[in-house]
Design a protein around this motif. Structure first.
Motif, PDB file in Angstrom:
ATOM      1  N   ARG A 289      32.728  24.484  55.534  1.00 26.96           N
ATOM      2  CA  ARG A 289      32.275  24.500  54.140  1.00 26.96           C
ATOM      3  C   ARG A 289      30.914  23.830  54.028  1.00 26.96           C
ATOM      4  N   ASN A 290      30.727  22.720  54.734  1.00 25.19           N
ATOM      5  CA  ASN A 290      29.431  22.027  54.710  1.00 25.19           C
ATOM      6  C   ASN A 290      28.337  22.883  55.350  1.00 25.19           C
ATOM      7  N   GLU A 291      28.706  23.640  56.368  1.00 25.15           N
ATOM      8  CA  GLU A 291      27.739  24.477  57.086  1.00 25.15           C
ATOM      9  C   GLU A 291      27.393  25.752  56.318  1.00 25.15           C
ATOM     10  N   LEU A 292      28.421  26.441  55.805  1.00 23.41           N
ATOM     11  CA  LEU A 292      28.220  27.770  55.217  1.00 23.41           C
ATOM     12  C   LEU A 292      28.347  27.834  53.704  1.00 23.41           C
ATOM     13  N   GLY A 293      29.007  26.855  53.117  1.00 22.47           N
ATOM     14  CA  GLY A 293      29.291  26.879  51.693  1.00 22.47           C
ATOM     15  C   GLY A 293      30.686  27.417  51.431  1.00 22.47           C
ATOM     16  N   ALA A 294      31.253  27.008  50.312  1.00 27.09           N
ATOM     17  CA  ALA A 294      32.634  27.364  49.980  1.00 27.09           C
ATOM     18  C   ALA A 294      32.833  28.869  49.802  1.00 27.09           C
ATOM     19  N   THR A 295      31.865  29.555  49.232  1.00 25.43           N
ATOM     20  CA  THR A 295      32.014  30.997  48.985  1.00 25.43           C
ATOM     21  C   THR A 295      32.126  31.779  50.285  1.00 25.43           C
ATOM     22  N   LYS A 296      31.241  31.504  51.239  1.00 22.50           N
ATOM     23  CA  LYS A 296      31.293  32.227  52.516  1.00 22.50           C
ATOM     24  C   LYS A 296      32.569  31.898  53.285  1.00 22.50           C
ATOM     25  N   VAL A 297      32.948  30.631  53.288  1.00 26.90           N
ATOM     26  CA  VAL A 297      34.175  30.231  53.993  1.00 26.90           C
ATOM     27  C   VAL A 297      35.385  30.879  53.342  1.00 26.90           C
ATOM     28  N   SER A 298      35.385  30.949  52.022  1.00 30.44           N
ATOM     29  CA  SER A 298      36.521  31.553  51.319  1.00 30.44           C
ATOM     30  C   SER A 298      36.698  33.019  51.717  1.00 30.44           C
ATOM     31  N   LYS A 299      35.599  33.715  51.902  1.00 35.57           N
ATOM     32  CA  LYS A 299      35.675  35.112  52.336  1.00 35.57           C
ATOM     33  C   LYS A 299      36.182  35.223  53.769  1.00 35.57           C
ATOM     34  N   LEU A 300      35.815  34.264  54.612  1.00 33.03           N
ATOM     35  CA  LEU A 300      36.262  34.283  56.004  1.00 33.03           C
ATOM     36  C   LEU A 300      37.775  34.062  56.130  1.00 33.03           C
ATOM     37  N   ILE A 301      38.309  33.179  55.296  1.00 30.60           N
ATOM     38  CA  ILE A 301      39.736  32.849  55.435  1.00 30.60           C
ATOM     39  C   ILE A 301      40.630  33.571  54.440  1.00 30.60           C
ATOM     40  N   GLY A 302      40.043  34.267  53.471  1.00 29.78           N
ATOM     41  CA  GLY A 302      40.854  35.040  52.536  1.00 29.78           C
ATOM     42  C   GLY A 302      41.444  34.239  51.383  1.00 29.78           C
ATOM     43  N   TYR A 303      40.832  33.126  51.057  1.00 27.62           N
ATOM     44  CA  TYR A 303      41.244  32.314  49.903  1.00 27.62           C
ATOM     45  C   TYR A 303      40.040  32.138  48.999  1.00 27.62           C
ATOM     46  N   SER A 304      40.276  31.750  47.755  1.00 27.46           N
ATOM     47  CA  SER A 304      39.174  31.600  46.809  1.00 27.46           C
ATOM     48  C   SER A 304      38.330  30.370  47.124  1.00 27.46           C
ATOM     49  N   ALA A 305      37.094  30.383  46.639  1.00 30.46           N
ATOM     50  CA  ALA A 305      36.199  29.239  46.814  1.00 30.46           C
ATOM     51  C   ALA A 305      36.777  27.974  46.169  1.00 30.46           C
ATOM     52  N   PRO A 306      37.351  28.049  44.955  1.00 31.50           N
ATOM     53  CA  PRO A 306      37.953  26.838  44.390  1.00 31.50           C
ATOM     54  C   PRO A 306      39.088  26.269  45.262  1.00 31.50           C
ATOM     55  N   THR A 307      39.842  27.147  45.901  1.00 28.26           N
ATOM     56  CA  THR A 307      40.898  26.674  46.800  1.00 28.26           C
ATOM     57  C   THR A 307      40.287  25.923  47.973  1.00 28.26           C
ATOM     58  N   VAL A 308      39.231  26.477  48.561  1.00 33.12           N
ATOM     59  CA  VAL A 308      38.553  25.812  49.681  1.00 33.12           C
ATOM     60  C   VAL A 308      38.072  24.429  49.248  1.00 33.12           C
ATOM     61  N   ILE A 309      37.465  24.351  48.091  1.00 32.55           N
ATOM     62  CA  ILE A 309      36.941  23.082  47.588  1.00 32.55           C
ATOM     63  C   ILE A 309      38.065  22.076  47.367  1.00 32.55           C
TER      64      ILE A 309
END
Length: 114
Positions: A20-40
């Motif tokens: 998340r720190n490297e790519l941002g929550a939005t990109k990570v959320s797409k990689l793992i299939g969960y929403s950005a708010p969930t990642v955060i």
């Protein structure tokens, strides 16, 4: 303020925070299939639900985890998820065998009680 859940110190959560720190929550959320708010929320330790699905997605897609399948041998965790969530199909003998094995497999977090 409530205590931080113990799972926030587990390796999968550390990997999630680093990505998340490297790519941002939005990109990570797409990689793992969960929403950005969930990642955060998971990264902050404020996720209110059981994080087992997020943990599995991180391990499968960001950590390249492998599991021993009773039918196929050692396979990527992401393949395991794909097989166990595929609809039952009587037209393919391997899919029938996988469907039966997945119902009681220890790699399946939703396995039927034995």
């Amino acid at each position: 303020m409530p205590d931080t859940p113990k799972w926030t110190d587990e390796p999968w959560c550390q990997v999630l925070r680093a990505k998340r720190n490297e790519l941002g929550a939005t990109k990570v959320s797409k990689l793992i299939g969960y929403s950005a708010p969930t990642v955060i929320e998971v990264c902050k330790g404020s996720y209110g639900a059981d994080p087992k699905g997020v943990r599995e997605a991180v391990e499968a897609r960001l950590m390249a985890a492998e599991v021993r399948c009773p039918v196929l041998g050692v396979i990527p965790l992401d393949d395991c998820r794909t097989h166990r969530t595929a609809p039952f199909a009587v037209t393919n003998p391997l899919r029938v065998q996988l469907h039966r094995a997945c119902q009681e497999c220890p790699n399946n977090p939703n396995a039927l009680d034995r």
